[in-house]
Design an enzyme around this catalytic site. Structure first.
Site, PDB file in Angstrom:
ATOM      1  N   ASP A  71       0.732  -1.084   0.067  1.00  0.00           N
ATOM      2  CA  ASP A  71       0.077   0.310  -0.152  1.00  0.00           C
ATOM      3  C   ASP A  71       0.953   1.190   0.126  1.00  0.00           C
ATOM      4  O   ASP A  71       2.091   1.053   0.226  1.00  0.00           O
ATOM      5  CB  ASP A  71      -1.156  -0.021   1.195  1.00  0.00           C
ATOM      6  CG  ASP A  71      -0.163  -0.204   2.551  1.00  0.00           C
ATOM      7  OD1 ASP A  71       0.899  -0.169   2.498  1.00  0.00           O
ATOM      8  OD2 ASP A  71      -0.915  -0.414   3.709  1.00  0.00           O
ATOM      9  N   ASN A 137      -7.852  -0.983  13.837  1.00  0.00           N
ATOM     10  CA  ASN A 137      -9.306  -1.141  13.183  1.00  0.00           C
ATOM     11  C   ASN A 137      -9.462  -2.389  12.370  1.00  0.00           C
ATOM     12  O   ASN A 137     -10.658  -2.584  11.847  1.00  0.00           O
ATOM     13  CB  ASN A 137      -9.533  -0.013  12.733  1.00  0.00           C
ATOM     14  CG  ASN A 137      -8.994   0.354  11.304  1.00  0.00           C
ATOM     15  OD1 ASN A 137      -8.161  -0.611  10.912  1.00  0.00           O
ATOM     16  ND2 ASN A 137      -9.285   1.503  10.572  1.00  0.00           N
ATOM     17  N   HIS A 139      -7.823  -3.108   9.716  1.00  0.00           N
ATOM     18  CA  HIS A 139      -7.399  -3.165   8.365  1.00  0.00           C
ATOM     19  C   HIS A 139      -6.436  -4.058   7.975  1.00  0.00           C
ATOM     20  O   HIS A 139      -5.577  -4.271   8.928  1.00  0.00           O
ATOM     21  CB  HIS A 139      -7.318  -1.796   7.983  1.00  0.00           C
ATOM     22  CG  HIS A 139      -6.085  -0.838   8.376  1.00  0.00           C
ATOM     23  ND1 HIS A 139      -6.065   0.309   8.254  1.00  0.00           N
ATOM     24  CD2 HIS A 139      -4.995  -1.616   8.926  1.00  0.00           C
ATOM     25  CE1 HIS A 139      -4.758   0.719   9.004  1.00  0.00           C
ATOM     26  NE2 HIS A 139      -3.840  -0.479   8.980  1.00  0.00           N
ATOM     27  N   GLU A 144      -9.573  -0.722   4.669  1.00  0.00           N
ATOM     28  CA  GLU A 144     -10.191  -0.077   5.905  1.00  0.00           C
ATOM     29  C   GLU A 144     -11.780  -1.084   6.260  1.00  0.00           C
ATOM     30  O   GLU A 144     -12.067  -1.630   5.253  1.00  0.00           O
ATOM     31  CB  GLU A 144     -10.433   1.196   5.654  1.00  0.00           C
ATOM     32  CG  GLU A 144      -9.192   2.110   5.398  1.00  0.00           C
ATOM     33  CD  GLU A 144      -8.350   2.206   6.778  1.00  0.00           C
ATOM     34  OE1 GLU A 144      -8.365   1.571   7.524  1.00  0.00           O
ATOM     35  OE2 GLU A 144      -7.529   3.089   6.591  1.00  0.00           O
TER      36      GLU A 144
HETATM   37  P1  PGA Z   1       1.613  -1.145  12.640  1.00  0.00           P
HETATM   38  O1  PGA Z   1       0.492  -0.916  11.768  1.00  0.00           O
HETATM   39  O2  PGA Z   1       2.582  -2.334  12.043  1.00  0.00           O
HETATM   40  O3  PGA Z   1       2.653   0.113  12.412  1.00  0.00           O
HETATM   41  O4  PGA Z   1       1.204  -1.318  13.899  1.00  0.00           O
HETATM   42  C1  PGA Z   1      -0.147  -1.897  11.402  1.00  0.00           C
HETATM   43  C2  PGA Z   1      -1.152  -1.630  10.231  1.00  0.00           C
HETATM   44  O5  PGA Z   1      -1.835  -0.448  10.708  1.00  0.00           O
HETATM   45  O6  PGA Z   1      -1.445  -1.914   9.237  1.00  0.00           O
END
Ligand code: PGA
Length: 248
Positions: A71, A137, A139, A144
């Site tokens: 992404d 959340n 995702h 999302e």
């Molecule tokens: P993080 O993010 O590895 O920084 O916790 C994961 C995400 O939000 O996809």
């Protein structure tokens, strides 16, 4: 949804990085031309440091592999430290002695984001392995809440929590306006999917993803449809998983 294809690996926090790095090194040894989709974020950062060290001592090679970005933010300037391309280059791709055969970035700097997403959808076709982090959340990538299992790679509106993470946690110089993400459809058709989850703060969303019915409120819950899903959790992240879900 069946759990037949889901393998949950729970590791002591101190062993998580080395175990996941060893597993990835094993995949690359078996299939050097692996087409692999990689995320950015705090979860994979220490894994990438371990892989860079392993590559320096000849224990793993990406030389024949294709690395496809999972992404990217839209609306952050080139070179912004929070950009996923910058992070993947500074943490892994740019630090390898031998670069991957291909590093497929997402062109968010051109005028046509829809066309860039369509091109990236083609690049993400036929992945051997999709490596994913888990958002607070639920995702995966920027799929999302509300995302569907048949969603293609596309331009997405970011959840407020993702926009905040850009600046609060990853040091973005601006708040991103949108994102482009490999869609759940491409992730679900990859040969394998790995969900990387560490830390107590992810325990509750991991439980939601694995132990409650699949739902669009938690895109990670859709991953249980995958015929070969491995969840690599440290013991803090796995702390709320019920016995029934844990490996015997
Ligand atoms: P993080 O993010 O590895 O920084 O916790 C994961 C995400 O939000 O996809």
């Amino acid at each position: 949804m069946s759990r037949e294809g889901t393998r949950i690996v729970v590791l002591p926090a101190a062993d998580w990085v080395s175990a996941v790095a060893a597993e990835l090194a094993g995949r690359l040894a078996t299939q050097p031309s692996l087409r692999i989709c990689l995320p950015t974020g705090d979860t994979p950062s220490p894994l990438y440091a371990a892989l860079v060290a392993a590559e320096a001592r000849g224990a793993v090679s990406f030389a024949a592999a294709t690395v496809v970005m999972l992404d990217e933010w839209v609306g952050l300037p080139p070179g912004d430290p929070a950009r996923c391309d910058v992070r993947l280059r500074t943490e892994l791709v740019g630090r390898l002695r031998t670069s991957p055969a291909a590093f497929v970035e997402i062109d968010v700097d051109g005028p046509d984001h829809e066309a860039a997403a369509a091109r990236h959808d083609a690049a993400a076709a036929g992945l051997d392995l999709a490596v994913l982090g888990l958002g607070m959340n639920g995702h995966v990538g920027f799929n999302e809440p509300g995302s569907r299992p048949d969603d293609p790679t596309r331009v997405v509106r970011l959840a407020a929590s993702s926009r905040e993470a850009a600046t609060a946690r990853y040091g973005a110089t601006r708040v991103p306006t949108a994102g482009i993400t490999v869609g759940l459809a491409r992730i679900l058709e990859a040969g394998e999917a790995w969900l990387l989850v560490t830390g107590e703060r992810k325990a509750s969303i991991l439980r939601r993803a694995l132990d409650e019915p699949e739902g669009r409120d938690c895109p990670a819950s859709c991953l249980r449809r995958h015929s070969r899903l491995t969840v690599f959790a440290d013991d803090a992240a796995a702390g709320l998983l019920p016995e029934a879900v844990l490996p015997k």
